[in-house]
Design an enzyme around this catalytic site. Structure first.
Site, PDB file in Angstrom:
ATOM      1  N   HIS A  49       0.857  -1.180   0.000  1.00 25.52           N
ATOM      2  CA  HIS A  49       0.000   0.000   0.000  1.00 25.52           C
ATOM      3  C   HIS A  49       0.895   1.232   0.000  1.00 25.52           C
ATOM      4  CE1 HIS A  49      -3.892  -1.951   1.756  1.00 25.52           C
ATOM      5  NE2 HIS A  49      -3.230  -2.805   0.993  1.00 25.52           N
ATOM      6  N   GLU A  51       0.955   3.894   1.768  1.00 24.57           N
ATOM      7  CA  GLU A  51       1.399   4.341   3.087  1.00 24.57           C
ATOM      8  C   GLU A  51       2.572   3.507   3.592  1.00 24.57           C
ATOM      9  OE1 GLU A  51      -3.233   4.599   3.211  1.00 24.57           O
ATOM     10  OE2 GLU A  51      -1.710   3.420   2.176  1.00 24.57           O
ATOM     11  N   CYS A  79      -6.468   2.061   5.581  1.00 16.16           N
ATOM     12  CA  CYS A  79      -7.090   0.836   6.082  1.00 16.16           C
ATOM     13  C   CYS A  79      -6.490   0.518   7.455  1.00 16.16           C
ATOM     14  CB  CYS A  79      -6.837  -0.321   5.101  1.00 16.16           C
ATOM     15  SG  CYS A  79      -5.103  -0.827   5.008  1.00 16.16           S
ATOM     16  N   CYS A  82      -2.618  -0.060   7.380  1.00 10.25           N
ATOM     17  CA  CYS A  82      -1.843   1.166   7.192  1.00 10.25           C
ATOM     18  C   CYS A  82      -1.968   2.103   8.388  1.00 10.25           C
ATOM     19  CB  CYS A  82      -2.271   1.855   5.907  1.00 10.25           C
ATOM     20  SG  CYS A  82      -1.822   0.901   4.440  1.00 10.25           S
TER      21      CYS A  82
END
Length: 150
Positions: A49, A51, A79, A82
């Site tokens: 992801h 992040e 999410c 993250c």
């Protein structure tokens, strides 16, 4: 250029690569330290992801896993994975472009960032950016159209 605008540029890179269009930028004292976009499909890695990638890069540059005094700008509400990584990295402030109505872990579905049971108290600022919302909306609308045509 504003930092959220840089995150949007990263999200557009993800879109061009067929990834969910999310971008993240990490800043310290007004200087960009790292920026990233989703690469889950490209790298075949569920951890890729934006992040997480940005945090990894910032930690390498910092020489430490602690990112006290750093700020993150992200186009979509993180999410749970993250949000947890943001808390663990000790990032001081999080700026969010739009809600994640399905998996948002900064207040929309759950709140990991400000949770007394997790001893987390991250300063979160919502930017409510229309372009961030539209990128996600168009991406998933296009995905649904492809599914229907099959």
């Amino acid at each position: 250029m504003k930092f959220l605008d840089l995150a949007i540029l990263e999200a557009k890179k993800a879109l061009e690569e067929g990834e969910v269009p999310v971008g993240a930028v990490i800043v310290k004292d007004g200087e960009v330290i790292s920026k990233a976009h989703n690469m889950k499909e490209t790298l075949k890695n569920p951890l890729a992801h934006s992040e997480i990638i940005a945090i990894n890069e910032a930690c390498k540059k910092n020489g430490d896993w602690r990112l006290n005094g750093y700020e993150m700008y992200v186009t979509l509400e993180p999410c749970s994975m993250c949000a947890s990584a943001i808390i663990q990295s000790r990032i001081s402030k999080l700026y969010i472009g739009t809600f994640n109505i399905d998996m948002g872990a900064c207040g929309t579905v759950i709140d990991i960032t400000n949770n007394k049971y997790l001893n987390s108290n991250l300063e979160v600022e919502w930017r409510y950016n229309l372009e961030c919302s539209e990128l996600i909306k168009r991406f998933f609308e296009a995905k649904r159209k492809v599914k229907k045509s099959k």
